[in-house]
Design a protein around this motif. Structure first.
Motif: not given
Length: 149
Positions: A107, A111, A114-115
């Motif tokens: 996870d 992230w 995604k960033d």
């Protein structure tokens, strides 16, 4: 116990490796690691870190770092794990479930992707300072790495 995720640069490693194909099992690759360790001992090679590498679904490698020059023979191949950027976490499997750590790291990497910090995620590997079956200190410092770009 304190556990945290980090992005870092892992050095290149020269390793002896044996590949195994098939479904994952709890004691997966133990025989392959023993085969590599026996081969290194027969060839009078010093060893370093142990790597459990997952190359994809049903494709795994038992790798042991070599200290010195060698050529593979039989099922044992000598190769280089290239220097690469990794998402990493070090923990004690006796105090914290590996399942929890894998899901947390997965996870965390999602992230970072995604960033925009990470472009892609490659295979995963477990890294131990020595034989985790016979060395309690090596087992207590298990490291999980995801190769990232």
């Amino acid at each position: 116990m304190f556990v945290d995720f980090a992005l870092k640069k892992a050095p290149a490693y020269r390793v002896a490796a044996v590949e195994r194909r098939g479904p994952w099992k709890k004691d997966h690759l133990r025989a392959e690691f023993q085969e590599v360790a026996r081969w290194a001992k027969e060839n009078k090679l010093r060893t370093g870190k142990w790597f459990f590498v997952e190359r994809g679904e049903k494709r795994f490698e038992a790798c042991v770092e070599l200290k010195g020059k060698a050529k593979g023979s039989g099922r044992v191949r000598v190769k280089t794990l290239p220097s690469s950027r990794v998402a990493s976490v070090t923990f004690d499997p006796e105090q914290l479930s590996p399942r929890v750590v894998y899901h947390g790291l997965n996870d965390w990497v999602k992230w970072r992707k995604k960033d925009g910090e990470i472009k892609s995620v490659g295979y995963s590997r477990e890294v131990y300072e020595a034989d985790p079956w016979t060395n309690a200190k090596a087992w207590a410092k298990a490291e999980i790495q995801y190769l990232v770009r």
